[in-house]
Design a protein around this motif. Structure first.
Motif, mmCIF file in Angstrom:
data_model
loop_
_atom_site.group_PDB
_atom_site.id
_atom_site.type_symbol
_atom_site.label_atom_id
_atom_site.label_comp_id
_atom_site.label_asym_id
_atom_site.label_seq_id
_atom_site.Cartn_x
_atom_site.Cartn_y
_atom_site.Cartn_z
ATOM 1 N N GLY A 68 5.328 -5.336 -7.650
ATOM 2 C CA GLY A 68 6.529 -5.150 -6.857
ATOM 3 C C GLY A 68 7.151 -3.775 -6.878
ATOM 4 O O GLY A 68 8.161 -3.555 -6.208
ATOM 5 N N ASP A 69 6.599 -2.833 -7.641
ATOM 6 C CA ASP A 69 7.122 -1.473 -7.616
ATOM 7 C C ASP A 69 5.956 -0.491 -7.764
ATOM 8 O O ASP A 69 4.791 -0.894 -7.858
ATOM 9 N N LYS B 24 2.282 -11.899 -9.962
ATOM 10 C CA LYS B 24 3.499 -12.091 -9.182
ATOM 11 C C LYS B 24 3.701 -10.890 -8.267
ATOM 12 O O LYS B 24 3.981 -9.789 -8.718
ATOM 13 N N GLU B 25 3.567 -11.127 -6.999
ATOM 14 C CA GLU B 25 3.542 -10.067 -5.999
ATOM 15 C C GLU B 25 4.811 -9.219 -5.997
ATOM 16 O O GLU B 25 4.767 -8.011 -5.782
ATOM 17 N N ASP B 26 5.967 -9.835 -6.261
ATOM 18 C CA ASP B 26 7.232 -9.106 -6.149
ATOM 19 C C ASP B 26 7.810 -8.665 -7.490
ATOM 20 O O ASP B 26 8.903 -8.112 -7.544
#
Length: 263
Positions: A207-208, A239-241
């Motif tokens: 996610g970053d 976890k994609e985000d």
């Protein structure tokens, strides 16, 4: 009932000393508990003492005790000097480094003197015997885990596969596998496979910027594990985000803690 306590130990490491913090949860007199060794002990226990955010380990252990009746001792070894952290947690014997294209000069500076092998010896030969002598620890690989994030995730992977007789569990969070070619890492992994292997809890976010830089190495290594590692000894969470910080690792640690204690 013995109340929970955090004990600070100064132990000899290289030419100086290193702070090791030991959290022992509330427990019955004579009760012994499993143990998790962790990197970045400066960010594990008290919000007000944390540099970049807190894992809230005491709260996680209290909640697990309340929910399942089980708890663990957590040993945090500090890696709070930024330059020394890279040296401590990066192995030089896994494979030749391939500094990735991102931030090449910074990476070369931070990991110019990798000596995770020495840090590994410190944990195995100094920290672990001291903890087992002074605290109510259950011994044996089934009661012993290692956990870390980022470079600490790489170190957790390295030390647990190097010592399957010591560690039965490893939390490998947002690991810096990108330092090595997949084919070299695959060769090293396969050289460590035997009758006993640790349970690997593999996690990464995406996610970053930092997680996006590390996730290709994570996914590549997971692909290697899926081709050769016992399926019952492996868990993958992606976890994609999720971001590259303690706030993201805290809930993952809670799940790892539960898995470890559930056996």
């Amino acid at each position: 009932m013995t109340e929970e306590k955090i004990t600070d130990l100064m132990l000899p490491y290289l030419k100086g000393e290193r702070l090791v913090r030991v959290f022992v949860p509330a427990h019955e007199e004579g009760e012994k508990l499993p143990v998790i060794y962790m990197t970045d002990g400066q960010n594990l226990f008290e919000e007000e003492k944390c540099t970049f955010g807190c894992w809230h380990v005491p709260e996680a252990v209290r909640d697990e005790r309340k929910n399942s009746g089980k708890a663990a001792i957590v040993v945090g070894v500090l890696n709070d000097n930024h330059r020394e952290r890279g040296d401590d947690l990066t192995p030089s014997t896994v494979a030749k480094f391939v500094y990735p294209n991102f931030r090449v000069k910074m990476m070369a500076k931070l990991f110019a003197r990798p000596h995770a092998e020495k840090f590994d010896e410190f944990i195995i030969n100094t920290v672990k015997p001291c903890v087992e002598e002074k605290f109510p620890v259950k011994t044996g690989r089934e009661n012993t885990a290692f956990c870390g994030s980022s470079s600490g995730g790489l170190f957790s992977f390295f030390t647990s596969l190097s010592h399957p007789d010591v560690y039965g569990w490893a939390g490998v969070f947002s690991p810096a596998f990108i330092m090595f070619r997949p084919e070299d890492l695959e060769k090293w992994i396969k050289s460590k496979l035997g009758s006993d292997v640790p349970f690997l809890y593999m996690y990464s976010g995406n996610g970053d910027k930092t997680e996006k830089e590390l996730s290709p190495g994570f996914l590549s290594t997971c692909g290697i594990l899926e081709s050769c590692y016992p399926k019952e000894m492996y868990k993958k969470s992606f976890k994609e985000d999720a971001l590259h910080n303690e706030g993201a690792w805290e809930p993952v640690f809670r799940d790892f803690l539960h898995c470890f204690l559930a056996g």
